[in-house]
Design a protein around this motif. Structure first.
Motif, mmCIF file in Angstrom:
data_model
loop_
_atom_site.group_PDB
_atom_site.id
_atom_site.type_symbol
_atom_site.label_atom_id
_atom_site.label_comp_id
_atom_site.label_asym_id
_atom_site.label_seq_id
_atom_site.Cartn_x
_atom_site.Cartn_y
_atom_site.Cartn_z
ATOM 1 N N ARG A 45 6.946 -39.987 -16.226
ATOM 2 C CA ARG A 45 6.068 -41.059 -16.678
ATOM 3 C C ARG A 45 5.110 -41.434 -15.544
ATOM 4 O O ARG A 45 5.537 -41.541 -14.383
ATOM 5 N N GLU A 46 3.840 -41.648 -15.882
ATOM 6 C CA GLU A 46 2.838 -41.950 -14.869
ATOM 7 C C GLU A 46 2.028 -43.184 -15.242
ATOM 8 O O GLU A 46 1.843 -43.504 -16.424
ATOM 9 N N PHE A 47 1.519 -43.842 -14.222
ATOM 10 C CA PHE A 47 0.675 -45.009 -14.393
ATOM 11 C C PHE A 47 -0.666 -44.599 -14.992
ATOM 12 O O PHE A 47 -1.232 -43.568 -14.611
ATOM 13 N N VAL A 48 -1.169 -45.435 -15.908
ATOM 14 C CA VAL A 48 -2.484 -45.197 -16.506
ATOM 15 C C VAL A 48 -3.448 -46.312 -16.121
ATOM 16 O O VAL A 48 -4.524 -46.060 -15.570
ATOM 17 N N ALA A 49 -3.075 -47.555 -16.427
ATOM 18 C CA ALA A 49 -3.965 -48.682 -16.154
ATOM 19 C C ALA A 49 -3.153 -49.966 -16.157
ATOM 20 O O ALA A 49 -2.126 -50.060 -16.826
ATOM 21 N N SER A 50 -3.633 -50.967 -15.416
ATOM 22 C CA SER A 50 -3.007 -52.286 -15.423
ATOM 23 C C SER A 50 -4.080 -53.357 -15.343
ATOM 24 O O SER A 50 -5.223 -53.094 -14.938
ATOM 25 N N ILE A 51 -3.695 -54.568 -15.737
ATOM 26 C CA ILE A 51 -4.634 -55.675 -15.783
ATOM 27 C C ILE A 51 -3.927 -56.948 -15.363
ATOM 28 O O ILE A 51 -2.758 -57.173 -15.681
ATOM 29 N N SER A 52 -4.646 -57.788 -14.644
ATOM 30 C CA SER A 52 -4.076 -59.040 -14.168
ATOM 31 C C SER A 52 -3.919 -60.045 -15.297
ATOM 32 O O SER A 52 -4.436 -59.852 -16.411
ATOM 33 N N GLY A 105 -1.482 -57.295 -11.190
ATOM 34 C CA GLY A 105 -1.617 -55.940 -11.728
ATOM 35 C C GLY A 105 -1.568 -54.875 -10.657
ATOM 36 O O GLY A 105 -1.400 -53.686 -10.962
ATOM 37 N N TYR A 106 -1.678 -55.272 -9.394
ATOM 38 C CA TYR A 106 -1.719 -54.289 -8.309
ATOM 39 C C TYR A 106 -0.368 -53.599 -8.140
ATOM 40 O O TYR A 106 -0.302 -52.386 -7.971
ATOM 41 N N THR A 107 0.723 -54.380 -8.169
ATOM 42 C CA THR A 107 2.051 -53.789 -7.979
ATOM 43 C C THR A 107 2.323 -52.729 -9.034
ATOM 44 O O THR A 107 2.851 -51.649 -8.730
ATOM 45 N N MET A 108 1.957 -53.026 -10.263
ATOM 46 C CA MET A 108 2.161 -52.065 -11.343
ATOM 47 C C MET A 108 1.368 -50.785 -11.081
ATOM 48 O O MET A 108 1.827 -49.691 -11.436
ATOM 49 N N SER A 109 0.207 -50.909 -10.476
ATOM 50 C CA SER A 109 -0.597 -49.722 -10.192
ATOM 51 C C SER A 109 0.070 -48.818 -9.171
ATOM 52 O O SER A 109 -0.288 -47.642 -9.048
ATOM 53 N N ARG A 110 1.021 -49.365 -8.418
ATOM 54 C CA ARG A 110 1.809 -48.580 -7.468
ATOM 55 C C ARG A 110 3.049 -48.002 -8.141
ATOM 56 O O ARG A 110 3.920 -47.440 -7.490
ATOM 57 N N ASN A 111 3.140 -48.171 -9.445
ATOM 58 C CA ASN A 111 4.238 -47.612 -10.248
ATOM 59 C C ASN A 111 5.579 -48.267 -9.934
ATOM 60 O O ASN A 111 6.624 -47.621 -10.025
ATOM 61 N N VAL A 112 5.553 -49.539 -9.597
ATOM 62 C CA VAL A 112 6.771 -50.299 -9.365
ATOM 63 C C VAL A 112 6.620 -51.672 -9.990
ATOM 64 O O VAL A 112 5.514 -52.100 -10.298
ATOM 65 N N GLY A 113 7.757 -52.345 -10.170
ATOM 66 C CA GLY A 113 7.716 -53.748 -10.567
ATOM 67 C C GLY A 113 7.742 -54.020 -12.048
ATOM 68 O O GLY A 113 7.695 -55.171 -12.454
ATOM 69 N N MET A 114 7.814 -52.990 -12.877
ATOM 70 C CA MET A 114 7.793 -53.223 -14.315
ATOM 71 C C MET A 114 9.131 -53.788 -14.781
ATOM 72 O O MET A 114 10.182 -53.248 -14.459
#
Length: 127
Positions: A45-52, A105-114
């Protein structure tokens, strides 16, 4: 508990567009970031996009920059992923996620914290 429900997946030809939606419900009293991930067959699974929380900050994977747009509305409980210029490499199950500890949204962009995940919606792009 927070529930996330995705919709909008389907079959589209290369070059086409789709819009995914994700609705959050439950105990959402905190400010939280939301985002999209995807998992193609045989791949991680890979990161696509995140939003604050405010919608003022967005982050994208390099592979989708300029083609996908993430947005948020509905009292911030609904997040969208507008996908344009789709190609067969975009074929995957797309998952919505929420990070209750980081509103940027930044942490999620690092693929952690979900903290929460939806069940996913399948996007198939034919060549």
């Amino acid at each position: 508990q927070v529930q996330l429900v995705e919709s909008g997946g389907g079959l589209v030809q290369a070059g086409g567009s789709l819009r995914l939606s994700c609705a959050a419900s439950g105990r959402t009293f905190r400010s939280y970031a939301m985002g999209w991930f995807r998992q193609a067959p045989g791949k991680e699974r890979e990161f696509v996009a995140s939003i604050s929380w405010t919608g003022g900050a967005t982050y994208y994977a390099d592979s989708v920059k300029g083609r996908f747009t993430i947005s948020r509305e509905g009292g911030k409980r609904v997040v969208y992923l507008q996908m344009n210029s789709l190609n067969p490499e975009d074929t995957a199950v797309y998952y919505c996620a929420a990070d209750m500890d980081d509103s940027s949204g930044y942490t999620m962009s690092r693929n952690v914290g979900m903290d929460y995940w939806g069940k996913g919606t399948l996007v198939t792009v034919s060549s």
